[in-house]
Write an enzyme that holds these catalytic residues in place. Structure first.
Site, PDB file in Angstrom:
ATOM      1  N   GLU A  59       5.489  -5.875   3.977  1.00 34.21           N
ATOM      2  CA  GLU A  59       6.542  -5.537   4.721  1.00 34.21           C
ATOM      3  C   GLU A  59       7.177  -6.872   5.182  1.00 34.21           C
ATOM      4  OE1 GLU A  59       4.909  -2.597   7.508  1.00 34.21           O
ATOM      5  OE2 GLU A  59       4.656  -1.236   5.916  1.00 34.21           O
ATOM      6  N   LYS A  94       1.717  -1.866  13.117  1.00 31.32           N
ATOM      7  CA  LYS A  94       3.020  -2.204  12.795  1.00 31.32           C
ATOM      8  C   LYS A  94       3.744  -1.935  13.999  1.00 31.32           C
ATOM      9  CE  LYS A  94       1.819  -0.557   8.156  1.00 31.32           C
ATOM     10  NZ  LYS A  94       2.703  -0.021   6.928  1.00 31.32           N
ATOM     11  N   GLU A 111      -3.164  -4.671  -0.969  1.00 31.87           N
ATOM     12  CA  GLU A 111      -2.432  -3.401  -0.738  1.00 31.87           C
ATOM     13  C   GLU A 111      -1.438  -3.026  -1.699  1.00 31.87           C
ATOM     14  OE1 GLU A 111      -2.716  -2.720   3.737  1.00 31.87           O
ATOM     15  OE2 GLU A 111      -1.004  -3.977   3.558  1.00 31.87           O
ATOM     16  N   HIS A 126       1.928  -9.420   4.740  1.00 35.31           N
ATOM     17  CA  HIS A 126       1.706  -8.040   4.530  1.00 35.31           C
ATOM     18  C   HIS A 126       3.028  -7.613   3.730  1.00 35.31           C
ATOM     19  CE1 HIS A 126       2.535  -3.846   5.158  1.00 35.31           C
ATOM     20  NE2 HIS A 126       1.272  -3.723   5.779  1.00 35.31           N
ATOM     21  N   ASN A 182      -3.663  -1.661  11.624  1.00 40.20           N
ATOM     22  CA  ASN A 182      -2.282  -2.188  11.715  1.00 40.20           C
ATOM     23  C   ASN A 182      -1.336  -1.159  12.328  1.00 40.20           C
ATOM     24  OD1 ASN A 182       0.005  -3.400  11.413  1.00 40.20           O
ATOM     25  ND2 ASN A 182       0.037  -3.345   8.960  1.00 40.20           N
ATOM     26  N   SER A 214      -2.411   4.118   2.641  1.00 39.59           N
ATOM     27  CA  SER A 214      -2.727   5.360   2.823  1.00 39.59           C
ATOM     28  C   SER A 214      -4.187   5.874   3.140  1.00 39.59           C
ATOM     29  CB  SER A 214      -1.917   6.422   1.674  1.00 39.59           C
ATOM     30  OG  SER A 214      -0.641   5.997   1.832  1.00 39.59           O
ATOM     31  N   GLY A 239       2.169   3.778   3.254  1.00 32.96           N
ATOM     32  CA  GLY A 239       2.713   4.526   4.041  1.00 32.96           C
ATOM     33  C   GLY A 239       3.370   5.908   3.061  1.00 32.96           C
TER      34      GLY A 239
HETATM   35  P1  PGA Z   1      -0.692   2.966   5.625  1.00 29.10           P
HETATM   36  O1  PGA Z   1      -0.500   1.379   5.954  1.00 29.10           O
HETATM   37  O2  PGA Z   1      -2.020   2.955   5.908  1.00 29.10           O
HETATM   38  O3  PGA Z   1       0.132   3.715   6.733  1.00 29.10           O
HETATM   39  O4  PGA Z   1      -0.331   3.436   4.259  1.00 29.10           O
HETATM   40  C1  PGA Z   1      -1.248   0.447   5.346  1.00 29.10           C
HETATM   41  C2  PGA Z   1      -0.754  -0.859   5.751  1.00 29.10           C
HETATM   42  O5  PGA Z   1       0.587  -1.258   5.608  1.00 29.10           O
HETATM   43  O6  PGA Z   1      -1.458  -1.643   6.061  1.00 29.10           O
END
Ligand code: PGA
Length: 247
Positions: free
Chosen positions: A93, A10, A160, A91, A8, A205, A166
């Site tokens: 976000e 983003k 998640e 997601h 992903n 992460s 992140g």
């Molecule tokens: P990250 O993001 O691996 O940077 O923690 C995962 C995600 O939001 O899908």
């Protein structure tokens, strides 16, 4: 089932990064027993489509309408036209920053699946929920609301935990495995036996250093990878660990 590893990106990347990523990816050995998917920002879908051998194309979002006067939105039909096989839906976000609701997530998943796409429906608890030991209840309820009238064919669930995205703070394999077990039970309660075949992948992460131990867990079928997926080599290492974990 083969492992599933989804990149992903983003709102990161550029044509330059796609060229560099493709070049590095081509130099790496081809993986078996793993389905690798790359979800670039929507404007780059056409550039990534077909550019990476052995990697399927996915989108990070889709509209909750079929078509019409919805400025700025991208329909599931358009994603399909561009060669997408997957779309990430709900997601955290999008839920937190764009107020996406469980009901919208369910509609998007219905549309995506009806279009023949694999709908990757994301769920996860916040740190406050985890600190209050409410994670099982919160995730189960969010999952069931997000799957209202969603069929189980072509469905993928991504767990998640919001506090692990992140932040560099991964859920421990035990925490992730426990929640995947809860999700698996919930899916089987909801869909019956067919629920057992739905891939449940972990995100938050995931890095080359921690992927191996996560994929050793019985109920972890793959990963949704953010930051570490921007580099071809580290994404390949994670995909490779998924392939080894399913062997
Ligand atoms: P990250 O993001 O691996 O940077 O923690 C995962 C995600 O939001 O899908």
């Amino acid at each position: 089932m083969a492992g599933l590893v989804i990149a992903n990106w983003k709102m990161h990347g550029s044509l330059e990064l796609i060229a560099e990523f493709s070049k590095e990816w081509r130099a790496l050995p081809r993986l078996t027993d793993v389905n690798a998917v790359l979800c670039p920002p929507a404007p780059y879908l056409a550039s990534v489509s077909g550019a990476l051998e052995g990697v399927a194309l996915g989108a990070q979002n889709c509209a909750d309408r079929i078509e019409g006067a919805f400025t700025g939105e991208v329909s599931v039909q358009m994603l399909s036209d561009l060669g997408c096989g997957y779309v990430i839906i709900g997601h955290s976000e999008r839920r937190a920053l764009y107020n996406e609701t469980d009901a919208q997530v369910a509609v998007k998943a219905q549309l995506a699946i009806a279009q023949g796409l694999q709908a990757v429906v994301c769920v996860g608890e916040t740190l406050a929920h985890r600190d209050a030991d409410q994670q099982d209840k919160v995730v189960t309820e969010q999952l069931l609301r997000s799957l209202a009238e969603v069929p189980c064919e072509n469905l993928v669930v991504a767990y998640e935990p919001v506090w692990a995205i992140g932040t560099g703070r991964t859920a421990t394999p035990a925490q992730a495995e426990a929640m995947h077990g809860v999700i698996r039970e919930c899916l089987q309660g909801h869909f019956g036996e067919a629920g057992a075949g739905i891939p449940v992948i972990y995100g938050g992460s995931v890095k080359p250093e921690n992927a191996g131990v996560l994929f050793e867990c019985d109920n972890i079928d793959g990963a949704l990878v953010g930051g570490a997926s921007l580099n071809a080599n580290s994404f390949w290492q994670i995909a490779s660990a998924a392939s080894a974990g399913r062997a």
